[in-house]
Design a protein around this motif. Structure first.
Motif, PDB file in Angstrom:
ATOM      1  N   ASN A  15      41.269  32.278  23.469  1.00  0.00           N
ATOM      2  CA  ASN A  15      42.012  31.240  24.187  1.00  0.00           C
ATOM      3  C   ASN A  15      41.733  31.350  25.694  1.00  0.00           C
ATOM      4  OD1 ASN A  15      44.098  29.911  25.670  1.00  0.00           O
ATOM      5  ND2 ASN A  15      45.384  29.902  23.848  1.00  0.00           N
ATOM      6  N   PRO A  16      41.030  30.355  26.265  1.00  0.00           N
ATOM      7  CA  PRO A  16      40.659  30.433  27.673  1.00  0.00           C
ATOM      8  C   PRO A  16      41.866  30.505  28.621  1.00  0.00           C
ATOM      9  CG  PRO A  16      39.775  28.418  26.663  1.00  0.00           C
ATOM     10  CD  PRO A  16      40.522  29.166  25.612  1.00  0.00           C
ATOM     11  N   GLN A  17      42.968  29.873  28.247  1.00  0.00           N
ATOM     12  CA  GLN A  17      44.158  29.920  29.111  1.00  0.00           C
ATOM     13  C   GLN A  17      44.739  31.332  29.154  1.00  0.00           C
ATOM     14  OE1 GLN A  17      46.401  26.722  27.276  1.00  0.00           O
ATOM     15  NE2 GLN A  17      45.950  25.375  29.008  1.00  0.00           N
ATOM     16  N   ARG A  18      44.761  32.004  28.005  1.00  0.00           N
ATOM     17  CA  ARG A  18      45.261  33.391  27.976  1.00  0.00           C
ATOM     18  C   ARG A  18      44.318  34.312  28.736  1.00  0.00           C
ATOM     19  NH1 ARG A  18      46.846  35.941  22.526  1.00  0.00           N
ATOM     20  NH2 ARG A  18      47.671  37.484  23.960  1.00  0.00           N
ATOM     21  N   ILE A  19      43.020  34.110  28.568  1.00  0.00           N
ATOM     22  CA  ILE A  19      42.040  34.928  29.289  1.00  0.00           C
ATOM     23  C   ILE A  19      42.248  34.756  30.791  1.00  0.00           C
ATOM     24  CG2 ILE A  19      39.583  35.224  29.799  1.00  0.00           C
ATOM     25  CD1 ILE A  19      39.074  34.446  26.820  1.00  0.00           C
ATOM     26  N   LYS A  20      42.405  33.512  31.222  1.00  0.00           N
ATOM     27  CA  LYS A  20      42.626  33.238  32.639  1.00  0.00           C
ATOM     28  C   LYS A  20      43.920  33.889  33.121  1.00  0.00           C
ATOM     29  CE  LYS A  20      42.920  29.502  35.986  1.00  0.00           C
ATOM     30  NZ  LYS A  20      42.835  28.066  36.214  1.00  0.00           N
ATOM     31  N   LYS A  21      44.969  33.827  32.302  1.00  0.00           N
ATOM     32  CA  LYS A  21      46.250  34.435  32.656  1.00  0.00           C
ATOM     33  C   LYS A  21      46.080  35.931  32.912  1.00  0.00           C
ATOM     34  CE  LYS A  21      50.601  35.807  30.509  1.00  0.00           C
ATOM     35  NZ  LYS A  21      51.389  35.810  29.284  1.00  0.00           N
ATOM     36  N   TYR A  22      45.422  36.627  32.001  1.00  0.00           N
ATOM     37  CA  TYR A  22      45.247  38.070  32.151  1.00  0.00           C
ATOM     38  C   TYR A  22      44.303  38.411  33.302  1.00  0.00           C
ATOM     39  CZ  TYR A  22      48.086  38.930  28.097  1.00  0.00           C
ATOM     40  OH  TYR A  22      49.147  38.991  27.235  1.00  0.00           O
ATOM     41  N   CYS A  23      43.318  37.579  33.535  1.00  0.00           N
ATOM     42  CA  CYS A  23      42.435  37.790  34.698  1.00  0.00           C
ATOM     43  C   CYS A  23      43.217  37.642  35.994  1.00  0.00           C
ATOM     44  CB  CYS A  23      41.259  36.819  34.661  1.00  0.00           C
ATOM     45  SG  CYS A  23      40.031  37.211  33.405  1.00  0.00           S
ATOM     46  N   ASN A  24      44.071  36.638  36.062  1.00  0.00           N
ATOM     47  CA  ASN A  24      44.886  36.448  37.271  1.00  0.00           C
ATOM     48  C   ASN A  24      45.847  37.611  37.491  1.00  0.00           C
ATOM     49  OD1 ASN A  24      43.743  34.048  38.171  1.00  0.00           O
ATOM     50  ND2 ASN A  24      45.083  32.801  36.899  1.00  0.00           N
ATOM     51  N   ILE A  25      46.439  38.116  36.414  1.00  0.00           N
ATOM     52  CA  ILE A  25      47.310  39.282  36.546  1.00  0.00           C
ATOM     53  C   ILE A  25      46.513  40.462  37.099  1.00  0.00           C
ATOM     54  CG2 ILE A  25      48.612  41.018  35.229  1.00  0.00           C
ATOM     55  CD1 ILE A  25      49.484  38.699  33.353  1.00  0.00           C
ATOM     56  N   PHE A  26      45.344  40.682  36.550  1.00  0.00           N
ATOM     57  CA  PHE A  26      44.490  41.775  37.003  1.00  0.00           C
ATOM     58  C   PHE A  26      44.145  41.624  38.483  1.00  0.00           C
ATOM     59  CE2 PHE A  26      40.219  43.527  37.664  1.00  0.00           C
ATOM     60  CZ  PHE A  26      40.428  44.846  37.280  1.00  0.00           C
ATOM     61  N   ILE A  27      43.763  40.423  38.866  1.00  0.00           N
ATOM     62  CA  ILE A  27      43.371  40.162  40.253  1.00  0.00           C
ATOM     63  C   ILE A  27      44.526  40.406  41.224  1.00  0.00           C
ATOM     64  CG2 ILE A  27      42.714  38.301  41.851  1.00  0.00           C
ATOM     65  CD1 ILE A  27      40.918  37.253  39.512  1.00  0.00           C
ATOM     66  N   THR A  28      45.727  40.044  40.826  1.00  0.00           N
ATOM     67  CA  THR A  28      46.874  40.270  41.717  1.00  0.00           C
ATOM     68  C   THR A  28      47.273  41.744  41.761  1.00  0.00           C
ATOM     69  OG1 THR A  28      48.484  39.744  39.977  1.00  0.00           O
ATOM     70  CG2 THR A  28      47.805  37.944  41.424  1.00  0.00           C
ATOM     71  N   GLN A  29      46.951  42.500  40.709  1.00  0.00           N
ATOM     72  CA  GLN A  29      47.310  43.916  40.683  1.00  0.00           C
ATOM     73  C   GLN A  29      46.345  44.794  41.478  1.00  0.00           C
ATOM     74  OE1 GLN A  29      47.694  44.855  36.523  1.00  0.00           O
ATOM     75  NE2 GLN A  29      49.832  44.211  36.475  1.00  0.00           N
ATOM     76  N   VAL A  30      45.121  44.354  41.659  1.00  0.00           N
ATOM     77  CA  VAL A  30      44.126  45.165  42.364  1.00  0.00           C
ATOM     78  C   VAL A  30      44.595  45.536  43.774  1.00  0.00           C
ATOM     79  CG1 VAL A  30      41.791  45.195  43.330  1.00  0.00           C
ATOM     80  CG2 VAL A  30      42.160  44.439  40.983  1.00  0.00           C
ATOM     81  N   PRO A  31      45.037  44.582  44.603  1.00  0.00           N
ATOM     82  CA  PRO A  31      45.497  44.969  45.947  1.00  0.00           C
ATOM     83  C   PRO A  31      46.692  45.930  45.915  1.00  0.00           C
ATOM     84  CG  PRO A  31      45.176  42.593  45.827  1.00  0.00           C
ATOM     85  CD  PRO A  31      45.063  43.127  44.433  1.00  0.00           C
ATOM     86  N   LEU A  32      47.581  45.765  44.941  1.00  0.00           N
ATOM     87  CA  LEU A  32      48.724  46.666  44.826  1.00  0.00           C
ATOM     88  C   LEU A  32      48.262  48.077  44.471  1.00  0.00           C
ATOM     89  CD1 LEU A  32      51.163  44.329  42.853  1.00  0.00           C
ATOM     90  CD2 LEU A  32      51.160  44.817  45.305  1.00  0.00           C
ATOM     91  N   PHE A  33      47.306  48.167  43.561  1.00  0.00           N
ATOM     92  CA  PHE A  33      46.755  49.465  43.201  1.00  0.00           C
ATOM     93  C   PHE A  33      46.116  50.133  44.409  1.00  0.00           C
ATOM     94  CE2 PHE A  33      42.646  51.489  42.569  1.00  0.00           C
ATOM     95  CZ  PHE A  33      43.076  52.706  42.085  1.00  0.00           C
ATOM     96  N   ILE A  34      45.325  49.377  45.148  1.00  0.00           N
ATOM     97  CA  ILE A  34      44.648  49.941  46.319  1.00  0.00           C
ATOM     98  C   ILE A  34      45.677  50.449  47.325  1.00  0.00           C
ATOM     99  CG2 ILE A  34      43.191  49.384  48.307  1.00  0.00           C
ATOM    100  CD1 ILE A  34      41.627  47.497  46.406  1.00  0.00           C
ATOM    101  N   GLU A  35      46.724  49.686  47.537  1.00  0.00           N
ATOM    102  CA  GLU A  35      47.775  50.107  48.464  1.00  0.00           C
ATOM    103  C   GLU A  35      48.443  51.402  47.989  1.00  0.00           C
ATOM    104  OE1 GLU A  35      52.056  48.494  50.119  1.00  0.00           O
ATOM    105  OE2 GLU A  35      50.557  47.037  49.472  1.00  0.00           O
ATOM    106  N   GLN A  36      48.761  51.473  46.706  1.00  0.00           N
ATOM    107  CA  GLN A  36      49.377  52.686  46.148  1.00  0.00           C
ATOM    108  C   GLN A  36      48.457  53.889  46.307  1.00  0.00           C
ATOM    109  OE1 GLN A  36      50.091  51.561  42.076  1.00  0.00           O
ATOM    110  NE2 GLN A  36      52.278  51.273  42.439  1.00  0.00           N
ATOM    111  N   ALA A  37      47.209  53.701  45.981  1.00  0.00           N
ATOM    112  CA  ALA A  37      46.247  54.802  46.053  1.00  0.00           C
ATOM    113  C   ALA A  37      46.050  55.256  47.498  1.00  0.00           C
ATOM    114  CB  ALA A  37      44.915  54.371  45.437  1.00  0.00           C
ATOM    115  N   GLU A  38      45.929  54.310  48.424  1.00  0.00           N
ATOM    116  CA  GLU A  38      45.755  54.663  49.833  1.00  0.00           C
ATOM    117  C   GLU A  38      46.977  55.397  50.379  1.00  0.00           C
ATOM    118  OE1 GLU A  38      44.798  50.952  51.742  1.00  0.00           O
ATOM    119  OE2 GLU A  38      42.644  51.305  51.538  1.00  0.00           O
ATOM    120  N   THR A  39      48.170  54.913  50.035  1.00  0.00           N
ATOM    121  CA  THR A  39      49.403  55.557  50.493  1.00  0.00           C
ATOM    122  C   THR A  39      49.488  56.985  49.972  1.00  0.00           C
ATOM    123  OG1 THR A  39      50.560  53.447  50.640  1.00  0.00           O
ATOM    124  CG2 THR A  39      51.926  55.417  50.479  1.00  0.00           C
TER     125      THR A  39
END
Length: 72
Positions: A15-39
């Motif tokens: 399902n392309p909509q579900r794939i897009k949903k999970y990709c968007n979640i991943f993309i929004t989590q990357v900056p948060l992960f980087i911030e956590q790791a840097e801190t």
């Protein structure tokens, strides 16, 4: 090839909509992960850094980064 989105495609039943949903979640989590790791790194909090890296490693595997290419 480093990535393979077969798992994500199967998980989303193609399902392309579900794939897009999970990709968007991943993309929004990357900056948060980087911030956590840097801190954690700045604070020399290696326990928190290891936990963050471990959690993110799982997400990378879900998105097709082969485990043998990960160093964390």
């Amino acid at each position: 090839m480093i990535t393979n989105l077969t798992w994500l495609n199967e998980f989303c039943a193609g399902n392309p909509q579900r794939i897009k949903k999970y990709c968007n979640i991943f993309i929004t989590q990357v900056p948060l992960f980087i911030e956590q790791a840097e801190t954690a790194l700045i604070q020399n909090d290696f326990v928190s850094l290891a936990k963050a890296l471990h959690a993110f490693k799982a997400q990378l595997i879900y998105f097709g980064l082969k485990e043998d290419n990960l160093m964390a």
